[in-house]
Write a protein that holds these residues in place. Structure first.
Motif, PDB file in Angstrom:
ATOM      1  N   MET A 109       0.816  -1.219   0.000  1.00  0.00           N
ATOM      2  CA  MET A 109       0.000   0.000   0.000  1.00  0.00           C
ATOM      3  C   MET A 109       0.847   1.265   0.000  1.00  0.00           C
ATOM      4  O   MET A 109       0.554   2.228  -0.708  1.00  0.00           O
ATOM      5  CB  MET A 109      -0.927  -0.023   1.219  1.00  0.00           C
ATOM      6  N   LEU A 110       1.904   1.250   0.799  1.00  0.00           N
ATOM      7  CA  LEU A 110       2.752   2.433   0.908  1.00  0.00           C
ATOM      8  C   LEU A 110       3.382   2.763  -0.448  1.00  0.00           C
ATOM      9  O   LEU A 110       3.426   3.924  -0.855  1.00  0.00           O
ATOM     10  CB  LEU A 110       3.842   2.180   1.958  1.00  0.00           C
ATOM     11  N   TYR A 111       3.837   1.739  -1.131  1.00  0.00           N
ATOM     12  CA  TYR A 111       4.510   1.940  -2.424  1.00  0.00           C
ATOM     13  C   TYR A 111       3.507   2.358  -3.492  1.00  0.00           C
ATOM     14  O   TYR A 111       3.722   3.309  -4.230  1.00  0.00           O
ATOM     15  CB  TYR A 111       5.183   0.628  -2.830  1.00  0.00           C
ATOM     16  N   MET A 112       2.390   1.626  -3.547  1.00  0.00           N
ATOM     17  CA  MET A 112       1.385   1.903  -4.588  1.00  0.00           C
ATOM     18  C   MET A 112       0.786   3.290  -4.439  1.00  0.00           C
ATOM     19  O   MET A 112       0.311   3.860  -5.413  1.00  0.00           O
ATOM     20  CB  MET A 112       0.248   0.877  -4.528  1.00  0.00           C
ATOM     21  N   SER A 113       0.750   3.798  -3.192  1.00  0.00           N
ATOM     22  CA  SER A 113       0.164   5.123  -2.980  1.00  0.00           C
ATOM     23  C   SER A 113       1.251   6.192  -2.969  1.00  0.00           C
ATOM     24  O   SER A 113       0.987   7.337  -2.592  1.00  0.00           O
ATOM     25  CB  SER A 113      -0.644   5.151  -1.674  1.00  0.00           C
ATOM     26  N   GLY A 114       2.442   5.838  -3.355  1.00  0.00           N
ATOM     27  CA  GLY A 114       3.530   6.811  -3.405  1.00  0.00           C
ATOM     28  C   GLY A 114       3.813   7.429  -2.043  1.00  0.00           C
ATOM     29  O   GLY A 114       4.096   8.622  -1.944  1.00  0.00           O
ATOM     30  N   GLY A 115       3.702   6.618  -1.002  1.00  0.00           N
ATOM     31  CA  GLY A 115       4.033   7.099   0.343  1.00  0.00           C
ATOM     32  C   GLY A 115       2.875   7.734   1.097  1.00  0.00           C
ATOM     33  O   GLY A 115       3.064   8.264   2.195  1.00  0.00           O
ATOM     34  N   GLN A 116       1.664   7.699   0.530  1.00  0.00           N
ATOM     35  CA  GLN A 116       0.540   8.349   1.218  1.00  0.00           C
ATOM     36  C   GLN A 116      -0.002   7.513   2.375  1.00  0.00           C
ATOM     37  O   GLN A 116      -0.379   8.046   3.408  1.00  0.00           O
ATOM     38  CB  GLN A 116      -0.609   8.625   0.232  1.00  0.00           C
ATOM     39  N   TRP A 117      -0.097   6.209   2.185  1.00  0.00           N
ATOM     40  CA  TRP A 117      -0.695   5.358   3.212  1.00  0.00           C
ATOM     41  C   TRP A 117       0.179   4.163   3.557  1.00  0.00           C
ATOM     42  O   TRP A 117       0.414   3.302   2.709  1.00  0.00           O
ATOM     43  CB  TRP A 117      -2.043   4.810   2.743  1.00  0.00           C
ATOM     44  N   GLY A 118       0.622   4.100   4.796  1.00  0.00           N
ATOM     45  CA  GLY A 118       1.260   2.894   5.284  1.00  0.00           C
ATOM     46  C   GLY A 118       0.205   1.962   5.845  1.00  0.00           C
ATOM     47  O   GLY A 118      -0.996   2.227   5.767  1.00  0.00           O
TER      48      GLY A 118
ATOM     49  N   ALA B 112       0.886   9.015  -7.081  1.00  0.00           N
ATOM     50  CA  ALA B 112       1.640   7.977  -6.382  1.00  0.00           C
ATOM     51  C   ALA B 112       3.104   8.008  -6.818  1.00  0.00           C
ATOM     52  O   ALA B 112       3.788   6.983  -6.807  1.00  0.00           O
ATOM     53  CB  ALA B 112       1.021   6.603  -6.620  1.00  0.00           C
ATOM     54  N   LYS B 113       3.558   9.195  -7.209  1.00  0.00           N
ATOM     55  CA  LYS B 113       4.956   9.403  -7.612  1.00  0.00           C
ATOM     56  C   LYS B 113       5.371   8.463  -8.736  1.00  0.00           C
ATOM     57  O   LYS B 113       6.520   8.049  -8.824  1.00  0.00           O
ATOM     58  CB  LYS B 113       5.879   9.234  -6.392  1.00  0.00           C
ATOM     59  N   PHE B 122      -4.518   7.154  -5.693  1.00  0.00           N
ATOM     60  CA  PHE B 122      -4.704   7.379  -4.255  1.00  0.00           C
ATOM     61  C   PHE B 122      -4.646   8.874  -3.986  1.00  0.00           C
ATOM     62  O   PHE B 122      -3.808   9.570  -4.557  1.00  0.00           O
ATOM     63  CB  PHE B 122      -3.582   6.714  -3.445  1.00  0.00           C
ATOM     64  N   ASP B 344       9.494   4.340   0.076  1.00  0.00           N
ATOM     65  CA  ASP B 344       8.066   4.017   0.234  1.00  0.00           C
ATOM     66  C   ASP B 344       7.804   2.506   0.300  1.00  0.00           C
ATOM     67  O   ASP B 344       6.712   2.045  -0.053  1.00  0.00           O
ATOM     68  CB  ASP B 344       7.209   4.630  -0.895  1.00  0.00           C
ATOM     69  N   ASN B 365       5.289  13.024  -1.070  1.00  0.00           N
ATOM     70  CA  ASN B 365       4.224  12.859  -2.064  1.00  0.00           C
ATOM     71  C   ASN B 365       3.665  14.228  -2.451  1.00  0.00           C
ATOM     72  O   ASN B 365       3.400  15.053  -1.583  1.00  0.00           O
ATOM     73  CB  ASN B 365       3.122  11.972  -1.485  1.00  0.00           C
ATOM     74  N   LEU B 368       0.564  15.557  -0.589  1.00  0.00           N
ATOM     75  CA  LEU B 368       0.590  15.762   0.875  1.00  0.00           C
ATOM     76  C   LEU B 368       1.190  17.119   1.247  1.00  0.00           C
ATOM     77  O   LEU B 368       1.973  17.678   0.526  1.00  0.00           O
ATOM     78  CB  LEU B 368       1.374  14.645   1.555  1.00  0.00           C
TER      79      LEU B 368
END
Lengths: 332, 368
Positions: A109-118, B112-113, B122, B344, B365, B368
């Motif tokens: 999740m963390l990777y797929m969301s580009g760091g938004q959600w762990g 998502a970068k 996301f 990430d 990100n 954010l």
């Protein structure tokens, strides 16, 4: 000092140590809840969560129907939202029906969301042969799951580590797979009253020796202890490293010990092909090849489905006799 | 009864419709969002054909009213999660079109970068918990979002009553995950609304070939004891009229619902679909009830809220927005390999997590 000495006498069961870790953390952080099959009204299929429903109530100690994929996913989204779920699998064997959630969603999740959600979640339950449960119920998942980046895997071998590692797992920001053993839940060991945690990625040196390095984790650490007793009768002494976590892996401690003993045997309850033992040996070859005086060896469960018959199951496991034979084969 | 009276009755009745209470500004905003999504997707297809976008890419053209109308029926902080045909939801939720397009271009400025792509939109500030690529995998997550919102409200005494929206295609009807999730949601009284974006086809398999009771999917809701409804998702006013009361009920009573929302995709399942499973006549027939045309006609002819010139101005506006988004995506840098390949992966990357190299913290990100 006096208090510490008194507390040093306290021994509790492995299952009680797990319960203390969860209970103490839940008292401090109301984002934490426990969800799984039979965790609440039944008091835990293996009594790990006994009494927790009484203390925390049904909003935080939550019975789920038998829907591993469903409740694993529910926990993952709750973790994304900001809660701190502890999800109990009655057995890690049953986590396979939740493979998509625990392998595709939690660690990525963390990777797929580009760091938004762990995904700060703990999945915990029994791993490995429980005692004549047959092949579908005796999974050792560490080799299978350790292949996946984004998750951490902790495998305690005694009550002290069970409590300290579980607290670290609950406080961690990443998904942690916490592997217990049904065969160890009644083991007793020293657990102090005082607050403590055990960090991830730091192996414990359980025995000191000079002839061979034994590397293990979880229940097989006890097989190694038995083997060490037998080997000492032959005058062979071993360093015994309990890795505590396999991802992260404390390869520094392994290399450090190897530089002293120049021989290594890795004992791992998973199957041999592409196992954690294989990974440890790969890393040893990459990082300390010149320090090896003998081929690195592995002792795994036998390369067959876990059998039912008592004698077959006993033969299947990476038991002390296999370890002794393997160590002798490289220590002359 | 005279015709005049009947007309008056109809008007009175229509004023009682929930959508009739919405101000012009809201409805014009919806029209704009739907036109934005369509323009965005037309340009997405072009970019895909020009190999600017890789991987799998599923466009939302035809279904615009569904995302805009359902998201328009909830609060901005209600959690939303969807499957992989997700650009429409992202834009309807307010994602910057530049970040959405840049993600598909694989650029560092993407939502998502550049690590997610078309199927993984996301947007944390807008409470969009993804785009999810595995069919049905988002449905237990939808239950989890509702669980967490309820837990936060009831156990922690924080936040108001929320309702989670969880979208799925009709193909996901036959995944076990959905059935586990619906049962859990029913048992636990979770405020999640499963919205089946029923466009009639899971890839090339028409719905009747894939699921039982396809003529009345609400029977599946009955099986789990949860609220079920069938709603025409092409007419956004009708959608809102029927969907908004369900949102209110689920929120107030903390209960789940399952909506069979009829819609249609004008293009193939993905960019590589020759569509041999349906006729051109079928597609053209549906286009006669195009959702954008329906709403535009209502706003111009019935409400008299906008003129033809206003519509042209909106069209010009969305074209400019999408043009800017393309330019932004085109000109943005790709992710730096050293900084981003190994970031990430862990929030708290302990040493020894990988035998290859240590994990690092990457760029912040852009959302954010």
């Amino acid at each position: 000092m006096t208090a510490a000495t008194t507390n040093g006498d306290r021994t509790i069961q492995f299952r009680e140590a797990l319960r203390e870790a969860m209970t103490e953390e839940m008292r401090q952080d109301e984002r934490i809840f426990l969800l799984g099959e039979e965790v609440a009204e039944y008091n835990g299929a293996y009594k790990v969560s006994q009494g927790m429903l009484d203390e925390f109530g049904p909003n935080r100690i939550i019975d789920s129907p038998i829907s591993e994929n469903g409740f694993a996913g529910l926990g993952i989204a709750a973790a994304m939202y900001g809660l701190r779920p502890i999800i109990e699998f009655m057995s890690w064997s049953f986590s396979l029906v939740a493979a998509d959630q625990i392998l595709n969603n939690a660690p990525k999740m963390l990777y797929m969301s580009g760091g938004q959600w762990g995904c700060p979640i703990v999945f915990r339950g029994n791993d490995g042969a429980g005692g004549q449960l047959g092949s579908t119920h005796s999974w050792c998942v560490e080799a299978l799951f350790a292949n996946v980046p984004g998750l951490k895997i902790a495998i305690p071998s005694d009550p002290y580590d069970a409590k300290g590692l579980l607290k670290t797992a609950i406080r961690d920001e990443d998904p942690v797979f916490f592997l217990e053993s049904e065969r160890m839940l009644s083991d007793k060991g020293h657990v102090p009253e005082e607050e403590y945690t055990v960090p991830f990625g730091k192996a414990a040196l359980r025995r000191e020796g000079s002839d061979c390095t034994l590397v293990s984790f979880g229940r097989p650490v006890h097989f190694c202890q038995e083997a060490c007793d037998i080997l000492e009768g032959d005058g062979i002494t071993c360093d015994l490293l309990d890795m505590r976590t396999v991802r992260p892996l404390d390869s520094e401690s392994i290399v450090e010990s190897l530089k002293k003993t120049n021989r290594i045997v890795v004992v791992d309850q998973s199957w041999p092909f592409a196992s954690v033992a294989s990974e440890v040996i790969s890393q040893v070859c990459e990082k300390a090849f010149d320090w090896l005086d003998a081929p690195p060896k592995r002792v795994n469960s036998d390369d067959v489905p876990a059998p039912y018959a008592k004698n077959l199951e006993a033969a299947f496991l990476p038991h002390a006799e296999k370890i002794v034979t393997t160590v002798r084969s490289i220590v002359r | 009864m005279s015709t005049a009276t009947a007309d008056k009755d109809a008007r009175t009745k229509s004023r009682k419709r929930p959508s009739a209470e919405l101000p012009d500004k809201t409805l014009v905003g919806w029209l704009r969002d739907m036109m934005l999504i369509r323009e965005f997707e037309i340009r997405t297809m072009q970019a895909y054909s020009n190999a600017k976008i890789g991987g799998f890419c599923h466009v939302y053209i035809g279904q615009e009213a569904l995302a805009v109308g359902t998201i328009g029926s909830v609060n901005p902080d209600d959690p939303v999660i969807t499957a992989y045909r997700d650009h429409g939801h992202a834009l309807a939720r307010g994602m910057d079109p530049g970040a959405c397009m840049a993600e598909m271009y694989g650029k560092i400025t993407g939502c998502a970068k550049g690590k997610g792509g078309s199927m993984h939109m996301f947007d944390k500030p807008n409470h969009l918990y993804g785009g999810h690529g595995i069919v049905g995998a988002q449905t237990p997550l939808g239950a989890g979002l509702a669980f967490a919102a309820k837990y936060e409200h009831e156990v922690m005494g924080k936040g108001g009553k929320k309702v989670a929206l969880c979208y799925l295609g009709d193909g996901a009807l036959n995944q076990g995950a959905l059935h586990e999730a619906m049962n859990l949601a029913g048992l636990m009284g979770l405020p999640v609304i499963y919205i089946v974006e029923n466009n009639g086809y899971s890839m090339g398999t028409s719905i009747g070939r894939g699921t039982t009771m396809s003529e009345d999917l609400t029977k599946k809701a009955d099986a789990y004891g949860i609220l079920g409804a069938t709603i025409d998702g092409m007419d956004i006013l009708n959608l809102y009229d029927h969907f908004k009361p369900i949102v209110d009920t689920c929120r107030e009573e903390s209960r789940p619902a399952f909506i069979d929302m009829k819609t249609y995709r004008y293009h193939g399942h993905s960019m590589s679909d020759p569509q041999k499973y349906r006729t051109k006549d079928e597609v053209e027939g549906v286009k006669q009830r195009d959702s954008i045309e329906l709403l535009a006609a209502y706003l111009m002819d019935d409400r008299k809220a906008i003129t033809e010139d206003d519509r042209k101005a909106i069209d010009k506006e969305v074209k400019a927005i999408v043009r800017d988004a393309m330019k932004f995506a085109e000109e943005s840098p790709v992710p730096d390999v050293d900084a981003e390949l190994y970031s990430d992966v862990y929030v708290n990357p302990s040493p020894g997590c990988s035998p290859i190299r240590e994990y690092v913290k990457g760029a912040k990100n852009p959302l954010l």
